[in-house]
Design an enzyme around this catalytic site. Sequence first.
Site, PDB file in Angstrom:
ATOM      1  N   LYS A  14     -43.205 -49.862  83.268  1.00 36.61           N
ATOM      2  CA  LYS A  14     -42.108 -50.471  82.510  1.00 36.61           C
ATOM      3  C   LYS A  14     -42.125 -49.870  81.116  1.00 36.61           C
ATOM      4  O   LYS A  14     -43.210 -49.637  80.565  1.00 36.61           O
ATOM      5  CB  LYS A  14     -42.299 -51.984  82.409  1.00 36.61           C
ATOM      6  CG  LYS A  14     -42.164 -52.695  83.733  1.00 36.61           C
ATOM      7  CD  LYS A  14     -42.339 -54.196  83.553  1.00 36.61           C
ATOM      8  CE  LYS A  14     -42.501 -54.864  84.899  1.00 36.61           C
ATOM      9  NZ  LYS A  14     -43.333 -56.039  84.905  1.00 36.61           N
ATOM     10  N   ASP A 148     -55.305 -56.448  76.976  1.00 36.56           N
ATOM     11  CA  ASP A 148     -55.037 -57.837  77.359  1.00 36.56           C
ATOM     12  C   ASP A 148     -56.193 -58.758  77.024  1.00 36.56           C
ATOM     13  O   ASP A 148     -56.030 -59.964  76.880  1.00 36.56           O
ATOM     14  CB  ASP A 148     -54.829 -57.907  78.883  1.00 36.56           C
ATOM     15  CG  ASP A 148     -53.372 -57.857  79.240  1.00 36.56           C
ATOM     16  OD1 ASP A 148     -52.561 -57.556  78.348  1.00 36.56           O
ATOM     17  OD2 ASP A 148     -53.041 -58.114  80.416  1.00 36.56           O
ATOM     18  N   HIS A 206     -49.773 -69.966  78.898  1.00 34.83           N
ATOM     19  CA  HIS A 206     -48.896 -68.899  79.413  1.00 34.83           C
ATOM     20  C   HIS A 206     -48.751 -69.143  80.911  1.00 34.83           C
ATOM     21  O   HIS A 206     -49.695 -68.963  81.673  1.00 34.83           O
ATOM     22  CB  HIS A 206     -49.501 -67.514  79.139  1.00 34.83           C
ATOM     23  CG  HIS A 206     -48.690 -66.411  79.738  1.00 34.83           C
ATOM     24  ND1 HIS A 206     -47.970 -65.517  78.965  1.00 34.83           N
ATOM     25  CD2 HIS A 206     -48.442 -66.079  81.018  1.00 34.83           C
ATOM     26  CE1 HIS A 206     -47.319 -64.684  79.771  1.00 34.83           C
ATOM     27  NE2 HIS A 206     -47.597 -65.001  81.020  1.00 34.83           N
ATOM     28  N   GLY A 329     -42.471 -67.505  82.099  1.00 30.75           N
ATOM     29  CA  GLY A 329     -41.288 -67.939  82.859  1.00 30.75           C
ATOM     30  C   GLY A 329     -41.294 -69.417  83.183  1.00 30.75           C
ATOM     31  O   GLY A 329     -40.287 -70.115  83.019  1.00 30.75           O
ATOM     32  N   ILE A 330     -42.422 -69.936  83.633  1.00 31.83           N
ATOM     33  CA  ILE A 330     -42.509 -71.366  83.968  1.00 31.83           C
ATOM     34  C   ILE A 330     -42.593 -72.200  82.684  1.00 31.83           C
ATOM     35  O   ILE A 330     -41.883 -73.186  82.511  1.00 31.83           O
ATOM     36  CB  ILE A 330     -43.749 -71.644  84.867  1.00 31.83           C
ATOM     37  CG1 ILE A 330     -43.627 -70.893  86.196  1.00 31.83           C
ATOM     38  CG2 ILE A 330     -43.910 -73.139  85.106  1.00 31.83           C
ATOM     39  CD1 ILE A 330     -44.842 -71.004  87.105  1.00 31.83           C
ATOM     40  N   GLU A 332     -41.576 -71.657  79.686  1.00 30.03           N
ATOM     41  CA  GLU A 332     -40.362 -71.730  78.870  1.00 30.03           C
ATOM     42  C   GLU A 332     -39.238 -72.494  79.560  1.00 30.03           C
ATOM     43  O   GLU A 332     -38.441 -73.157  78.909  1.00 30.03           O
ATOM     44  CB  GLU A 332     -39.851 -70.313  78.567  1.00 30.03           C
ATOM     45  CG  GLU A 332     -40.706 -69.589  77.558  1.00 30.03           C
ATOM     46  CD  GLU A 332     -40.473 -68.092  77.608  1.00 30.03           C
ATOM     47  OE1 GLU A 332     -39.335 -67.672  77.898  1.00 30.03           O
ATOM     48  OE2 GLU A 332     -41.427 -67.338  77.382  1.00 30.03           O
TER      49      GLU A 332
HETATM   50  P1  ADP Z   1     -44.537 -62.627  85.156  1.00 22.86           P
HETATM   51  O1  ADP Z   1     -45.881 -63.277  85.088  1.00 22.86           O
HETATM   52  O2  ADP Z   1     -44.331 -61.805  86.375  1.00 22.86           O
HETATM   53  O3  ADP Z   1     -44.103 -61.959  83.875  1.00 22.86           O
HETATM   54  P2  ADP Z   1     -42.612 -64.702  84.424  1.00 22.86           P
HETATM   55  O4  ADP Z   1     -43.291 -65.011  83.128  1.00 22.86           O
HETATM   56  O5  ADP Z   1     -41.270 -64.084  84.395  1.00 22.86           O
HETATM   57  O6  ADP Z   1     -43.546 -63.847  85.388  1.00 22.86           O
HETATM   58  O7  ADP Z   1     -42.542 -66.069  85.242  1.00 22.86           O
HETATM   59  C1  ADP Z   1     -42.084 -66.112  86.556  1.00 22.86           C
HETATM   60  C2  ADP Z   1     -42.156 -67.548  87.037  1.00 22.86           C
HETATM   61  O8  ADP Z   1     -41.306 -68.351  86.204  1.00 22.86           O
HETATM   62  C3  ADP Z   1     -41.692 -67.704  88.458  1.00 22.86           C
HETATM   63  O9  ADP Z   1     -42.582 -68.532  89.185  1.00 22.86           O
HETATM   64  C4  ADP Z   1     -40.358 -68.393  88.304  1.00 22.86           C
HETATM   65  O10 ADP Z   1     -40.035 -69.212  89.397  1.00 22.86           O
HETATM   66  C5  ADP Z   1     -40.608 -69.234  87.067  1.00 22.86           C
HETATM   67  N1  ADP Z   1     -39.340 -69.691  86.488  1.00 22.86           N
HETATM   68  C6  ADP Z   1     -38.369 -68.958  85.907  1.00 22.86           C
HETATM   69  N2  ADP Z   1     -37.324 -69.749  85.554  1.00 22.86           N
HETATM   70  C7  ADP Z   1     -37.656 -71.007  85.924  1.00 22.86           C
HETATM   71  C8  ADP Z   1     -37.005 -72.289  85.846  1.00 22.86           C
HETATM   72  N3  ADP Z   1     -35.803 -72.416  85.316  1.00 22.86           N
HETATM   73  N4  ADP Z   1     -37.655 -73.369  86.322  1.00 22.86           N
HETATM   74  C9  ADP Z   1     -38.884 -73.251  86.886  1.00 22.86           C
HETATM   75  N5  ADP Z   1     -39.543 -72.079  86.991  1.00 22.86           N
HETATM   76  C10 ADP Z   1     -38.946 -70.982  86.530  1.00 22.86           C
END
Ligand code: ADP
Length: 455
Positions: A14, A148, A206, A329-330, A332
């Site tokens: 990336k 990391d 996180h 993702g979760i 936030e």
């Molecule tokens: P990575 O660790 O790959 O960078 P992310 O930080 O993008 O992943 O997080 C991905 C997770 O966030 C997934 O499990 C996804 O389902 C969850 N997620 C994203 N949006 C939401 C939401 N609105 N509600 C609940 N979970 C979410």
Amino acid sequence: MNILVINAGSSSLKYQLIRMEDESILCKGVCERIGIDGKYSYKAMNGYKVEKEADLFTHKDAFDVILHEMVQGEGHVIDSVNEIAAIGHRVTHGGDKFSHSVLVDEATIDAIANMRDISPLHNPPQAATIRACRTVFGEALPMAAVFDTAFHATMPPKAYTFAIPYKYYEEHGVRRYGFHGTSHRYVSGRMAELLGEMPHRLITCHLGNGSSLAAIKDGKVVDTSMGFTPLDGIIMGTRCGSIDPSIVSYIANLENLHERGMNRLLNNESGLLGVSGVSSDFRDVLEEAENGNERAQLAADMLEYQLVKLIGSYAAALGGVDAILFTGGIGENAMGLREQVMDDGTGVCYRVPEFDLEVSAQDENPYKTMEYNQLALQLFQMGFFREDMADQALRCLELMEFKNKDQLTAAILQGKQQAAMAQTAEGAASGGGMAVKQTAMERMRQQTHEAVRPR
Ligand code: ADP
């Protein structure tokens, strides 16, 4: 000055080119299936977008393709490679050797590659990627390796030592290292920036596909949930998190699995996916749980319970907690989960997710939220009342997400009202006013205690 940042995996890469003056992203994308067949995406700030299949046999091929798009392609964003001032590489494992980011030279690349024993899946391809990058961009271009693990280097031995024979630490470096350091560092720093001070005792969560928590005292990590590898800690998308170590040999015998098979089971087939049988994606798990799928519900409950448990233990380790921060993702997006975690007995007063911080940052009158929070709480707990401070505390409650926010707001509003009544009474009948005032204070203190005390 433009900086290219690279996050390389064994078969993916990336990238983002960032103009540092305004921190705008000039272009970004991802190269995938490197060494298999290859495809890449490129998106420029002028709106140009491309997604193509390409022969990407090595990471060097990937760099060639990216560079071509950036400098000569239809959506090029720079005229020459000389417009790239530096390159930053994310590196998973810095071991005991790297406690902060370093400028890359041959010795650094060797050291990164040599950590293959403790990070077999990540470090060798990342070292190879940095080498390929040097071939393509030339040795004169400064490159930094960002680890990391580095942010967690401040952990004391009692937090990072595992209770196994000590020689495995001394001779083989088996200890807790922690990961997601760049994220924990960024969000804690951003919080301090927006609040005007670093919370004394902070827990950062996180929560993404991989998840980890960090206990941070005065800006320094004192403990974190990921361990020797990113497998440790709380339940993740496909990783099991902490389990009884005996389970490993038990299942290995049962299934006749060796190292590779066992690693796959614990890293790729466990976690939310393994328990729910539905998906590693938390959104899917929640959706299935809503539809009545009991195992999906169990997986979601486990995540929430383990979070509460870990936050509680970190609060104890920190001697209390001033702020909890959710990101990933979760973290936030899953507001329901955050609500539940805060309600289920973490014993803390408030939480400040990143997006809420953004809201307060945009406020035309940003003020020292943290101080006012503490002041408001202390004020009401001590039973003192000053109308001007109550207003500030109320404004603060509007901006921040407090635990038991509604109760606290109601207590302050009622306090204001009663104080106003007391003043009237005081004016009307001297002597009687004092008693009214004290009763109001007492009630306020009681209500505030109820609102802020740990459940
Ligand atoms: P990575 O660790 O790959 O960078 P992310 O930080 O993008 O992943 O997080 C991905 C997770 O966030 C997934 O499990 C996804 O389902 C969850 N997620 C994203 N949006 C939401 C939401 N609105 N509600 C609940 N979970 C979410």
